[in-house]
Structure formats: C-alpha cells, structure tokens
Design an enzyme around this catalytic site. Structure first.
Site, PDB file in Angstrom:
ATOM      1  N   ARG A  17       0.840  -1.198   0.000  1.00 58.55           N
ATOM      2  CA  ARG A  17       0.000   0.000   0.000  1.00 58.55           C
ATOM      3  C   ARG A  17       0.872   1.244   0.000  1.00 58.55           C
ATOM      4  NH1 ARG A  17      -1.362   1.517   5.795  1.00 58.55           N
ATOM      5  NH2 ARG A  17       0.073   0.311   7.087  1.00 58.55           N
ATOM      6  N   ASP A  65       8.832 -10.585   7.127  1.00 54.89           N
ATOM      7  CA  ASP A  65       8.979  -9.594   8.188  1.00 54.89           C
ATOM      8  C   ASP A  65      10.420  -9.104   8.120  1.00 54.89           C
ATOM      9  OD1 ASP A  65       9.334  -8.131  10.502  1.00 54.89           O
ATOM     10  OD2 ASP A  65       8.325  -9.566  11.816  1.00 54.89           O
ATOM     11  N   SER A 144      12.916  10.011   5.639  1.00 56.23           N
ATOM     12  CA  SER A 144      11.794  10.912   5.898  1.00 56.23           C
ATOM     13  C   SER A 144      12.329  12.296   6.210  1.00 56.23           C
ATOM     14  CB  SER A 144      10.962  10.409   7.081  1.00 56.23           C
ATOM     15  OG  SER A 144      10.017  11.378   7.499  1.00 56.23           O
ATOM     16  N   TYR A 157      11.126   7.382  15.704  1.00 62.02           N
ATOM     17  CA  TYR A 157      11.010   7.438  14.245  1.00 62.02           C
ATOM     18  C   TYR A 157      12.101   8.324  13.645  1.00 62.02           C
ATOM     19  CZ  TYR A 157       8.578   7.768   9.723  1.00 62.02           C
ATOM     20  OH  TYR A 157       8.232   7.706   8.390  1.00 62.02           O
ATOM     21  N   ALA A 159      15.021   9.063  14.965  1.00 60.30           N
ATOM     22  CA  ALA A 159      16.320   8.402  15.122  1.00 60.30           C
ATOM     23  C   ALA A 159      16.518   7.338  14.049  1.00 60.30           C
ATOM     24  CB  ALA A 159      16.427   7.778  16.511  1.00 60.30           C
ATOM     25  N   LYS A 161      15.009   7.117  11.056  1.00 64.94           N
ATOM     26  CA  LYS A 161      15.096   7.691   9.716  1.00 64.94           C
ATOM     27  C   LYS A 161      16.401   8.455   9.506  1.00 64.94           C
ATOM     28  CE  LYS A 161      11.217   6.171   8.018  1.00 64.94           C
ATOM     29  NZ  LYS A 161      11.203   5.232   6.880  1.00 64.94           N
TER      30      LYS A 161
END
Length: 248
Positions: A17, A65, A144, A157, A159, A161
């Site tokens: 997605r 995974d 990001s 998040y 850290a 990215k």
C-alpha cells in the site's frame, strides 16, 4: 517492450500500500520484474494481483517480516533462485509508534528502531553480496523529512530515519567501486494512510510549513525512486533526495 527498467528485477518492501505500492506499480510499468514484501499475507496477495492487473505484468508477493534477519535472508535466496539477480531494492517498510519521550516505553522505542532501521541492515546485508558479484545494483532507502528535521513525539522514528541516511552514506562509500549505488529519498507530507489518520488541525499545521502549499502524492515519491533506480542517476550515490514540497 520499452521502459526505463526493462529486464531489471526489483524488490519493494512494504509494497502492499501507499508509497511502496506506487513504487512497485511504476517499476512494473517501466518493465521491471517486481516482487513486493509485506507482513500481511492477504493484503499482499491482493496488492500483487491488483498490480499485475493494472500493469499487465506479473508482480509477485512474498510474506517477509523485514525485522527478522533469517526471513529476509531466506527470501533473498528464493528471489535469486527465480530471477538470478537483484538489480534494485527499495527499503520502504516502516512503522510509527508515536509518543513523547517521557512517556515512550522501551518496547515502543525498540519496535520502531528494529523495524525501520534494523530492517535496512537485514535487507542490505542480504543483497549486497549478489550485487557485488554482479557488479551492479541500486539500493534506495526511504527515509523521511523527520530524519532531517525531527518532529515532537517521534524521537524513535526520527532516530531511525536519520540512521537510515547515515547508513546509506556509509554503505555508498563501501560499495561504490563495485558499481552499486545507494541513495535515500526523504518524503515530506505525503497522502498515505498514515497522514490520513491525522486530524484536520494537525494537517493544516503541517501544510503551513509546505511552500508548495499541498500534500504530496505517493506517485511523486515513486517517480523519484524510478529516477534513482534507472540509468538516469548512474553518477549519483550517497545522496538524499528530499521530495517534500520545499519543507526541508
């Protein structure tokens, strides 16, 4: 068949997605043999079928995974057995577990670091040897804007990215002599399920910081990924391409 990725093979993690789906679709449209990875078997199979129908090419799905090193290694070997080479890998899989640091549990920290950053190690360490053997490859890691600027409530998040960027720059220097390119894309405020869940007030606050004044679309990230996967970026490695409407 014409296209920028004809006869190339590509793996897109988190491809069921959002951004990953759009990347997989564009790659297939450009002639690549694409496999998407994900942890939801039903959603992944449905996405692969939809992609195959929309592009007219066979897109496959593998239940992986990416935070599990053994699963990643096994599927890389399965992929090589079928396609012989891995030309492009897009590390897109990721999660968020937002909380202010004073309230963030160790589990919330570790799960984001392991999935978003640990997966980069797992996948890259598995594909790097076959790429070196082939003396060719393009690795695209999705970071990001949060990894560049930070964001309150997202220390885990941010850290992860930011770590992806450092990892990619270091790896690019290790494997550049083998004709393997490693680059990052840093998306900004993109129209995905993650951003759709935000309330209108928060969305409006985010948009105030976007000079172009609108939300980005997953297809715009896909176009950046296609550029980095294709020969059009043959002299580009170790870079971060911000696709954020001017936020960075």
């Amino acid at each position: 068949m014409s296209g920028l990725l004809v006869n190339k093979t590509a793996i897109v993690t988190g491809g069921s997605r959002g951004i990953g789906f759009s990347i997989a679709k564009l790659f297939a449209e450009q002639g690549a043999n694409v496999q998407i990875w994900g942890i939801n078997g039903e959603a992944g199979q449905a996405a692969a079928q939809t992609l195959s129908e929309q592009t007219g090419r066979q897109v496959s799905f593998a239940l992986v995974d990416v935070s599990k090193n053994d699963m990643v290694s096994a599927q890389v070997q399965n992929f090589l057995a079928e396609y012989n080479t891995i030309d492009v890998i897009v590390n897109n899989a990721g999660i968020t577990r937002d909380a202010l640091l004073m309230r963030m549990s160790e589990e919330e920290w570790s799960s984001v670091i392991n999935t978003n950053l640990g997966s980069i190690y797992n996948v890259c360490s598995a594909v790097i040897r076959p790429m070196i053997k082939a003396r060719s490859g393009a690795i695209i890691n999705i970071s990001s804007i949060v990894g560049l600027r930070g964001s309150p409530g997202q220390t885990n998040y941010a850290a992860a990215k930011a770590g992806i960027i450092g990892f990619s720059k270091a790896l690019s220097k290790e494997v550049g002599s083998k004709n393997i390119r490693v680059n990052c894309i840093a998306p900004g405020f993109i129209d995905t399920d993650m951003t759709k869940s935000l309330n209108d007030n928060l969305k409006n606050e985010w948009l105030k910081g976007v000079p172009l004044g609108r939300v980005g679309m997953p297809e715009e990230i896909a176009k950046a990924a296609l550029f980095l996967a294709s020969d059009g970026s043959s002299y580009i490695t170790g870079q971060v391409l911000s696709v954020d409407g001017g936020m960075a």
